[in-house]
Scaffold this motif. Sequence first.
Motif, PDB file in Angstrom:
ATOM      1  N   THR A 135       0.833  -1.206   0.000  1.00  0.00           N
ATOM      2  CA  THR A 135       0.000   0.000   0.000  1.00  0.00           C
ATOM      3  C   THR A 135       0.865   1.252   0.000  1.00  0.00           C
ATOM      4  O   THR A 135       0.564   2.244  -0.666  1.00  0.00           O
ATOM      5  CB  THR A 135      -0.926   0.017   1.228  1.00  0.00           C
ATOM      6  N   LEU A 136       1.970   1.196   0.758  1.00  0.00           N
ATOM      7  CA  LEU A 136       2.854   2.359   0.837  1.00  0.00           C
ATOM      8  C   LEU A 136       3.819   2.436  -0.329  1.00  0.00           C
ATOM      9  O   LEU A 136       4.215   3.517  -0.749  1.00  0.00           O
ATOM     10  CB  LEU A 136       3.634   2.335   2.154  1.00  0.00           C
ATOM     11  N   ASN A 137       4.226   1.266  -0.828  1.00  0.00           N
ATOM     12  CA  ASN A 137       5.149   1.254  -1.968  1.00  0.00           C
ATOM     13  C   ASN A 137       4.983  -0.058  -2.720  1.00  0.00           C
ATOM     14  O   ASN A 137       5.549  -1.080  -2.320  1.00  0.00           O
ATOM     15  CB  ASN A 137       6.595   1.417  -1.494  1.00  0.00           C
ATOM     16  N   PRO A 138       4.226  -0.080  -3.809  1.00  0.00           N
ATOM     17  CA  PRO A 138       3.957  -1.320  -4.527  1.00  0.00           C
ATOM     18  C   PRO A 138       5.167  -1.917  -5.227  1.00  0.00           C
ATOM     19  O   PRO A 138       5.131  -3.077  -5.639  1.00  0.00           O
ATOM     20  CB  PRO A 138       2.875  -0.916  -5.539  1.00  0.00           C
ATOM     21  N   LYS A 139       6.242  -1.140  -5.372  1.00  0.00           N
ATOM     22  CA  LYS A 139       7.408  -1.608  -6.128  1.00  0.00           C
ATOM     23  C   LYS A 139       8.537  -2.146  -5.262  1.00  0.00           C
ATOM     24  O   LYS A 139       9.500  -2.701  -5.761  1.00  0.00           O
ATOM     25  CB  LYS A 139       7.944  -0.465  -7.002  1.00  0.00           C
ATOM     26  N   VAL A 140       8.437  -1.966  -3.939  1.00  0.00           N
ATOM     27  CA  VAL A 140       9.544  -2.334  -3.067  1.00  0.00           C
ATOM     28  C   VAL A 140       9.667  -3.848  -2.954  1.00  0.00           C
ATOM     29  O   VAL A 140       8.684  -4.588  -3.044  1.00  0.00           O
ATOM     30  CB  VAL A 140       9.359  -1.693  -1.671  1.00  0.00           C
ATOM     31  N   ARG A 160      -3.264  -2.695   9.535  1.00  0.00           N
ATOM     32  CA  ARG A 160      -3.591  -1.257   9.568  1.00  0.00           C
ATOM     33  C   ARG A 160      -2.361  -0.393   9.813  1.00  0.00           C
ATOM     34  O   ARG A 160      -2.191   0.669   9.197  1.00  0.00           O
ATOM     35  CB  ARG A 160      -4.636  -1.009  10.664  1.00  0.00           C
ATOM     36  N   TYR A 161      -1.486  -0.823  10.737  1.00  0.00           N
ATOM     37  CA  TYR A 161      -0.366   0.023  11.135  1.00  0.00           C
ATOM     38  C   TYR A 161       0.978  -0.618  10.791  1.00  0.00           C
ATOM     39  O   TYR A 161       1.167  -1.825  10.970  1.00  0.00           O
ATOM     40  CB  TYR A 161      -0.425   0.323  12.631  1.00  0.00           C
ATOM     41  N   LEU A 162       1.875   0.213  10.290  1.00  0.00           N
ATOM     42  CA  LEU A 162       3.222  -0.230   9.942  1.00  0.00           C
ATOM     43  C   LEU A 162       4.224   0.625  10.698  1.00  0.00           C
ATOM     44  O   LEU A 162       4.196   1.859  10.589  1.00  0.00           O
ATOM     45  CB  LEU A 162       3.447  -0.115   8.432  1.00  0.00           C
ATOM     46  N   THR A 203      -1.751   2.795   7.362  1.00  0.00           N
ATOM     47  CA  THR A 203      -1.725   2.463   5.938  1.00  0.00           C
ATOM     48  C   THR A 203      -3.024   2.811   5.220  1.00  0.00           C
ATOM     49  O   THR A 203      -3.033   2.949   3.996  1.00  0.00           O
ATOM     50  CB  THR A 203      -1.420   0.964   5.733  1.00  0.00           C
ATOM     51  N   LYS A 204      -4.133   2.939   5.970  1.00  0.00           N
ATOM     52  CA  LYS A 204      -5.393   3.326   5.339  1.00  0.00           C
ATOM     53  C   LYS A 204      -5.434   4.829   5.078  1.00  0.00           C
ATOM     54  O   LYS A 204      -5.828   5.283   4.014  1.00  0.00           O
ATOM     55  CB  LYS A 204      -6.574   2.899   6.210  1.00  0.00           C
ATOM     56  N   ALA A 205      -5.042   5.603   6.072  1.00  0.00           N
ATOM     57  CA  ALA A 205      -5.032   7.062   5.915  1.00  0.00           C
ATOM     58  C   ALA A 205      -3.789   7.539   5.181  1.00  0.00           C
ATOM     59  O   ALA A 205      -3.714   8.681   4.745  1.00  0.00           O
ATOM     60  CB  ALA A 205      -5.105   7.734   7.284  1.00  0.00           C
ATOM     61  N   LYS A 206      -2.779   6.657   5.067  1.00  0.00           N
ATOM     62  CA  LYS A 206      -1.511   6.980   4.416  1.00  0.00           C
ATOM     63  C   LYS A 206      -0.863   8.201   5.047  1.00  0.00           C
ATOM     64  O   LYS A 206      -0.567   9.192   4.389  1.00  0.00           O
ATOM     65  CB  LYS A 206      -1.700   7.172   2.909  1.00  0.00           C
TER      66      LYS A 206
END
Length: 294
Positions: free
Chosen positions: A65-70, A100-102, A114-117
């Motif tokens: 969700t935060l970085n689809p390419k990592v 939810r949380y990273l 991760t939902k609210a980014k």
Amino acid sequence: MKRILFAVLGAISLSACAQAPQGAAAAAKTDPAKADAAQPAVPTGNAPKVAAGSADARAVEAVRTLNPKVDIDKVGPAPMPGFREAVVGGQVVYVSDDGRYLFLPGSGGALFDTKAKRNVMEDTLAGMRRDLLKTIPASERIVFAPPNPKHTVTIFTDVECGYCRKLHSEIAEYNRQGIAVEYLAFPRMGIGSEDYKKMVSVWCATDRRKALTDAKSDHGAVSSKQCKNSVEQQYEVGQRAGLTGTPMILNVDGVQLGGYVPPAQLREALDKLAAESKTAAKPAAAVATPVGGL
């Protein structure tokens, strides 16, 4: 205040000069080997092989969700209950079992929703930084500003740091972008160091702006001076604000925008934060707040 996600996962490190280590605590680490032994971590790579609907799958989805390419090297049990541990691009992160949380440990740290980014830690830190900055009088700041600034930033700076010198070499362009820069001192080698003495000399100079520019030039010359000054106070405020390297750029709300950020990119970031702040002030039912990044 809502926090724009400026950096994607794995790019939290800033273009900044590191502060000198402070004692043995800087070397302390937590060994998760025992937790790993309970259940081998699952190799993932670019195509994670995890059970659908599992906590591991939710952890992978949170990272994506935060970085689809990592690249995700592995995911498995964490040392603390309720979290999964993942190795992402050589960096360990922790994801809540519900995805939810990273949590990104290390210098500065970050806890992402991760939902609210957004980095939820930044909300608390920004308010604290804003209050801390108020303790330093305007008369103790070295200001470079255009006639009618659109934005104002506070920058903790050091005369020896290469990134600080690079930023200052472009000070005219920051001003052309409508950005007023208010410098505070942070001698990263510590109180009593040669670096500290140079910064005291700058703050004791009759023309602080010229003295700071001279000190950051290639020859780094500044006349040695002593006077009643606030350099030590500014250094302590920087530490309490969570500074780990210079430069450190803060907007008027205490939000950290990075280390060295090019003028046009900094203006873009400040414009986005200002727009987001205005949006957040409107009734929630009338406005859908976008989430963006640089």
